[in-house]
Design a protein around this motif. Structure first.
Motif, PDB file in Angstrom:
ATOM      1  N   HIS A  87       0.839  -1.253   0.077  1.00  0.00           N
ATOM      2  CA  HIS A  87       0.067  -0.062  -0.287  1.00  0.00           C
ATOM      3  C   HIS A  87       0.870   1.347  -0.139  1.00  0.00           C
ATOM      4  CE1 HIS A  87      -3.596  -2.262   1.942  1.00  0.00           C
ATOM      5  NE2 HIS A  87      -3.464  -2.576   0.573  1.00  0.00           N
ATOM      6  N   LEU A  88       1.756   1.276  -0.782  1.00  0.00           N
ATOM      7  CA  LEU A  88       2.730   2.504  -0.742  1.00  0.00           C
ATOM      8  C   LEU A  88       2.609   3.632  -1.965  1.00  0.00           C
ATOM      9  CD1 LEU A  88       6.040   0.425   0.367  1.00  0.00           C
ATOM     10  CD2 LEU A  88       4.373   1.670   1.839  1.00  0.00           C
ATOM     11  N   LYS A  89       1.720   3.215  -2.877  1.00  0.00           N
ATOM     12  CA  LYS A  89       1.560   4.414  -3.740  1.00  0.00           C
ATOM     13  C   LYS A  89       0.740   5.406  -2.991  1.00  0.00           C
ATOM     14  CE  LYS A  89       1.366   1.541  -7.963  1.00  0.00           C
ATOM     15  NZ  LYS A  89       0.467   1.194  -9.327  1.00  0.00           N
ATOM     16  N   TYR A  90       0.701   6.669  -3.417  1.00  0.00           N
ATOM     17  CA  TYR A  90       0.242   7.746  -2.780  1.00  0.00           C
ATOM     18  C   TYR A  90      -1.127   7.576  -2.272  1.00  0.00           C
ATOM     19  CZ  TYR A  90      -0.949  12.674  -1.716  1.00  0.00           C
ATOM     20  OH  TYR A  90      -1.326  13.572  -1.003  1.00  0.00           O
ATOM     21  N   ASP A  91      -1.996   7.293  -3.312  1.00  0.00           N
ATOM     22  CA  ASP A  91      -3.341   7.093  -2.887  1.00  0.00           C
ATOM     23  C   ASP A  91      -3.654   5.938  -1.807  1.00  0.00           C
ATOM     24  OD1 ASP A  91      -4.169   9.036  -4.315  1.00  0.00           O
ATOM     25  OD2 ASP A  91      -4.795   7.828  -6.160  1.00  0.00           O
ATOM     26  N   GLN A  92      -2.804   4.681  -2.105  1.00  0.00           N
ATOM     27  CA  GLN A  92      -3.100   3.616  -1.058  1.00  0.00           C
ATOM     28  C   GLN A  92      -2.456   4.145   0.444  1.00  0.00           C
ATOM     29  OE1 GLN A  92      -0.250   0.885  -3.447  1.00  0.00           O
ATOM     30  NE2 GLN A  92      -2.275  -0.083  -4.360  1.00  0.00           N
ATOM     31  N   VAL A  93      -1.235   4.800   0.413  1.00  0.00           N
ATOM     32  CA  VAL A  93      -0.997   5.357   1.902  1.00  0.00           C
ATOM     33  C   VAL A  93      -2.136   5.992   2.274  1.00  0.00           C
ATOM     34  CG1 VAL A  93       0.607   6.785   3.085  1.00  0.00           C
ATOM     35  CG2 VAL A  93       1.557   5.303   1.054  1.00  0.00           C
ATOM     36  N   VAL A  94      -2.585   6.941   1.585  1.00  0.00           N
ATOM     37  CA  VAL A  94      -3.738   7.824   2.404  1.00  0.00           C
ATOM     38  C   VAL A  94      -5.035   6.974   2.648  1.00  0.00           C
ATOM     39  CG1 VAL A  94      -5.417   9.721   1.525  1.00  0.00           C
ATOM     40  CG2 VAL A  94      -3.178   9.799   1.060  1.00  0.00           C
ATOM     41  N   GLY A  95      -5.289   6.104   1.987  1.00  0.00           N
ATOM     42  CA  GLY A  95      -6.530   5.208   2.087  1.00  0.00           C
ATOM     43  C   GLY A  95      -6.168   4.259   3.244  1.00  0.00           C
ATOM     44  N   THR A 131       5.760   7.489  -1.691  1.00  0.00           N
ATOM     45  CA  THR A 131       5.323   7.421  -0.550  1.00  0.00           C
ATOM     46  C   THR A 131       5.608   8.477   0.660  1.00  0.00           C
ATOM     47  OG1 THR A 131       5.777   4.839  -0.876  1.00  0.00           O
ATOM     48  CG2 THR A 131       5.399   5.632   1.351  1.00  0.00           C
ATOM     49  N   MET A 132       6.760   9.019   0.551  1.00  0.00           N
ATOM     50  CA  MET A 132       7.039   9.990   1.594  1.00  0.00           C
ATOM     51  C   MET A 132       6.257  11.323   1.239  1.00  0.00           C
ATOM     52  SD  MET A 132       9.129   9.531   4.063  1.00  0.00           S
ATOM     53  CE  MET A 132       9.696  10.996   4.421  1.00  0.00           C
ATOM     54  N   ARG A 133       5.895  11.533  -0.112  1.00  0.00           N
ATOM     55  CA  ARG A 133       4.930  12.461  -0.345  1.00  0.00           C
ATOM     56  C   ARG A 133       3.765  12.496   0.234  1.00  0.00           C
ATOM     57  NH1 ARG A 133       1.667  13.710  -4.701  1.00  0.00           N
ATOM     58  NH2 ARG A 133       2.608  11.870  -5.671  1.00  0.00           N
ATOM     59  N   ALA A 134       2.970  11.220   0.428  1.00  0.00           N
ATOM     60  CA  ALA A 134       2.025  10.815   0.920  1.00  0.00           C
ATOM     61  C   ALA A 134       1.944  11.000   2.350  1.00  0.00           C
ATOM     62  CB  ALA A 134       1.232   9.341   0.545  1.00  0.00           C
ATOM     63  N   LYS A 143      -3.156  14.443  10.498  1.00  0.00           N
ATOM     64  CA  LYS A 143      -3.590  12.929  10.548  1.00  0.00           C
ATOM     65  C   LYS A 143      -2.536  12.213  11.051  1.00  0.00           C
ATOM     66  CE  LYS A 143      -7.104  13.108   7.158  1.00  0.00           C
ATOM     67  NZ  LYS A 143      -7.721  12.106   5.654  1.00  0.00           N
ATOM     68  N   ILE A 144      -1.239  12.753  10.950  1.00  0.00           N
ATOM     69  CA  ILE A 144      -0.248  11.818  11.727  1.00  0.00           C
ATOM     70  C   ILE A 144       0.736  12.896  12.170  1.00  0.00           C
ATOM     71  CG2 ILE A 144      -0.394   9.902  10.191  1.00  0.00           C
ATOM     72  CD1 ILE A 144       2.037  10.923   8.804  1.00  0.00           C
ATOM     73  N   ARG A 145       1.448  12.609  13.207  1.00  0.00           N
ATOM     74  CA  ARG A 145       2.542  13.504  13.868  1.00  0.00           C
ATOM     75  C   ARG A 145       3.812  13.231  13.440  1.00  0.00           C
ATOM     76  NH1 ARG A 145       1.722  13.532  20.064  1.00  0.00           N
ATOM     77  NH2 ARG A 145       2.943  15.336  19.915  1.00  0.00           N
ATOM     78  N   ALA A 146       4.170  12.185  13.346  1.00  0.00           N
ATOM     79  CA  ALA A 146       5.673  11.813  12.754  1.00  0.00           C
ATOM     80  C   ALA A 146       5.582  10.607  12.137  1.00  0.00           C
ATOM     81  CB  ALA A 146       6.385  11.321  14.049  1.00  0.00           C
ATOM     82  N   ILE A 147       6.774  10.252  11.204  1.00  0.00           N
ATOM     83  CA  ILE A 147       6.949   9.165  10.316  1.00  0.00           C
ATOM     84  C   ILE A 147       8.157   8.404  10.743  1.00  0.00           C
ATOM     85  CG2 ILE A 147       7.424   8.824   7.777  1.00  0.00           C
ATOM     86  CD1 ILE A 147       6.360  11.592   7.292  1.00  0.00           C
ATOM     87  N   THR A 159      18.710   6.592   2.719  1.00  0.00           N
ATOM     88  CA  THR A 159      18.083   7.159   1.387  1.00  0.00           C
ATOM     89  C   THR A 159      16.836   7.863   1.951  1.00  0.00           C
ATOM     90  OG1 THR A 159      18.959   5.338   0.075  1.00  0.00           O
ATOM     91  CG2 THR A 159      17.063   6.452  -0.711  1.00  0.00           C
ATOM     92  N   ILE A 160      15.998   7.216   2.615  1.00  0.00           N
ATOM     93  CA  ILE A 160      14.796   7.842   2.799  1.00  0.00           C
ATOM     94  C   ILE A 160      14.938   8.887   3.547  1.00  0.00           C
ATOM     95  CG2 ILE A 160      13.936   6.348   4.864  1.00  0.00           C
ATOM     96  CD1 ILE A 160      11.326   6.300   3.530  1.00  0.00           C
ATOM     97  N   CYS A 161      15.709   8.917   4.533  1.00  0.00           N
ATOM     98  CA  CYS A 161      16.170  10.127   5.466  1.00  0.00           C
ATOM     99  C   CYS A 161      16.520  11.502   4.639  1.00  0.00           C
ATOM    100  CB  CYS A 161      17.150   9.815   6.431  1.00  0.00           C
ATOM    101  SG  CYS A 161      16.537   8.857   7.806  1.00  0.00           S
ATOM    102  N   GLU A 162      17.147  11.078   3.300  1.00  0.00           N
ATOM    103  CA  GLU A 162      17.552  12.336   2.487  1.00  0.00           C
ATOM    104  C   GLU A 162      16.288  12.786   1.837  1.00  0.00           C
ATOM    105  OE1 GLU A 162      20.304  10.566  -0.081  1.00  0.00           O
ATOM    106  OE2 GLU A 162      22.060  10.590   1.513  1.00  0.00           O
ATOM    107  N   ILE A 163      15.159  11.962   1.604  1.00  0.00           N
ATOM    108  CA  ILE A 163      14.074  12.419   1.213  1.00  0.00           C
ATOM    109  C   ILE A 163      13.056  13.293   2.102  1.00  0.00           C
ATOM    110  CG2 ILE A 163      11.611  11.600  -0.195  1.00  0.00           C
ATOM    111  CD1 ILE A 163      13.480   9.228  -0.826  1.00  0.00           C
ATOM    112  N   GLY A 164      13.100  13.127   3.325  1.00  0.00           N
ATOM    113  CA  GLY A 164      12.305  13.552   4.273  1.00  0.00           C
ATOM    114  C   GLY A 164      12.463  13.343   5.672  1.00  0.00           C
ATOM    115  N   PRO A 165      11.864  13.715   6.690  1.00  0.00           N
ATOM    116  CA  PRO A 165      12.042  13.609   8.167  1.00  0.00           C
ATOM    117  C   PRO A 165      11.568  12.299   8.428  1.00  0.00           C
ATOM    118  CG  PRO A 165      10.299  15.158   7.918  1.00  0.00           C
ATOM    119  CD  PRO A 165      10.817  14.917   6.401  1.00  0.00           C
ATOM    120  N   VAL A 166      12.320  11.292   8.909  1.00  0.00           N
ATOM    121  CA  VAL A 166      12.263  10.106   9.400  1.00  0.00           C
ATOM    122  C   VAL A 166      12.739   9.909  10.948  1.00  0.00           C
ATOM    123  CG1 VAL A 166      12.606   7.505   9.361  1.00  0.00           C
ATOM    124  CG2 VAL A 166      12.154   8.883   7.266  1.00  0.00           C
ATOM    125  N   GLU A 167      11.788   9.790  11.964  1.00  0.00           N
ATOM    126  CA  GLU A 167      12.114   9.762  13.434  1.00  0.00           C
ATOM    127  C   GLU A 167      12.572   8.514  13.875  1.00  0.00           C
ATOM    128  OE1 GLU A 167      12.321  12.533  14.006  1.00  0.00           O
ATOM    129  OE2 GLU A 167      11.123  13.694  12.629  1.00  0.00           O
TER     130      GLU A 167
END
Length: 319
Positions: A87-95, A131-134, A143-147, A159-167
């Motif tokens: 479920h890692l496509k944009y709409d799938q993550v949101v759903g 996925t990170m954009r979603a 809807k979420i406070r952290a990733i 790699t993903i930490c270079e794309i966005g904030p991962v806690e």
């Protein structure tokens, strides 16, 4: 119970986190919903504030039971869930997030994690950027406070930490399963990425309750755990025999000893499952156990004949 900061956020976690994979029932045996609800409430009463679940745990059943158990005490709880690798496509993550919110009976998740890297279990390899954009949009919407991420290798984490904030990173980590120590733990500590250690009791092995001839009930996925395989299990039993005197000398359970070892590591919390209220309270009390340097060194020595038999594959199960 003390609290620990999640990554670079202001979110505070209990060092012992209640895991609810077993609450979903699928891949487990002998789980009762009423007992699961009692376990959650007992955990909260004992000082555990943080609960980890996932959409795939019983296809939402774990989330529903957890949400019902927390009920009106939502403000006291930090709830973490996970989106599965299919479920890692944009709409799938949101759903998936919206379904999890509905299952849990809440309008926000404190922490939302990618359960397995893209492409796992034959799923399509969705670009991490999508996925990170979603996830980022869900965060912006409140809807979420952290990733966070789960089961990522160190290279995938970087790699993903270079794309966005991962806690956070959620890997398997226990005295008998220590792959995370080969570089990942140190990197996370240096970069303020919290380790959320799952299977900190080696799926129950470190409780000392499984004897040399133990057989799992039909449907219990733990029969596939590599620590239970014939070439490793006898060495596990020897390690348990050596650990018991340490627990007895401190007046604690074997489970508490195992959990205390994990949370003695800076920047690490332990995700511990519980079938009933008694287990939940026992787990919570591990947060008060302090291990000396000598005890930690002795436990390290005891574990090495087991960990030395395990190859570099970080996945615990041979499916």
């Amino acid at each position: 119970m003390e609290s620990r900061v999640l990554g670079r956020t202001t979110i505070r976690l209990s060092p012992i986190i209640m895991g609810t994979w077993q609450t979903g029932k699928a891949m487990w045996a002998g789980i009762d919903d009423k007992e699961s609800e009692k376990a959650v409430r007992a955990a909260m009463d004992a000082g555990i504030t943080t609960f980890d679940t996932a959409e795939v745990y019983g296809n939402g059943h774990s989330e529903k039971v957890l949400g019902k158990a927390i009920g009106t005490r939502r403000g006291e709880a930090v709830i973490m869930s996970k989106v599965f690798s299919n479920h890692l496509k944009y709409d799938q993550v949101v759903g998936a997030c919206n379904r999890s919110l509905k299952n849990l009976g809440t309008d926000y998740l404190d922490h939302y994690q990618i359960h397995w890297p893209p492409g796992s279990f034959g799923g399509k390899k969705v670009p991490l950027e999508e996925t990170m954009r979603a996830l980022t949009d869900l965060k912006d919407q409140g809807k979420i406070r952290a990733i966070g991420v789960s089961n990522f290798s160190l290279d995938q984490l970087k790699t993903i930490c270079e794309i966005g904030p991962v806690e956070s990173l959620q890997p398997p980590y226990s005295l008998l399963w220590r792959h995370v120590e080969t570089g990942t733990l140190a990197w996370c500590q240096q970069n303020h990425v919290t380790i959320l250690a799952y299977s900190p009791m080696a799926q129950g092995l470190l409780t000392g309750k499984f004897g040399p001839a133990h057989q799992f009930e039909k449907g219990d996925h733990r029969s596939s755990n590599r620590l239970f395989h014939d070439d490793v299990y006898p060495h596990v039993q020897q390690a348990l025999d050596a650990l018991r005197p340490i627990a007895e000398a401190k007046g604690i359970s074997m489970a508490q000893l195992a959990l205390a070892w994990v949370i003695a590591k800076p920047g690490v919390c332990a995700i511990a499952g519980a079938r009933n209220a008694r287990q939940a309270v026992d787990n919570a009390q591990a947060a008060e156990v302090l291990l000396t340097d000598a005890e930690l060194a002795e436990m390290d020595r005891i574990s090495r004949p087991v960990t030395g038999l395990i190859d570099e594959n970080p996945v615990q199960w041979k499916w």
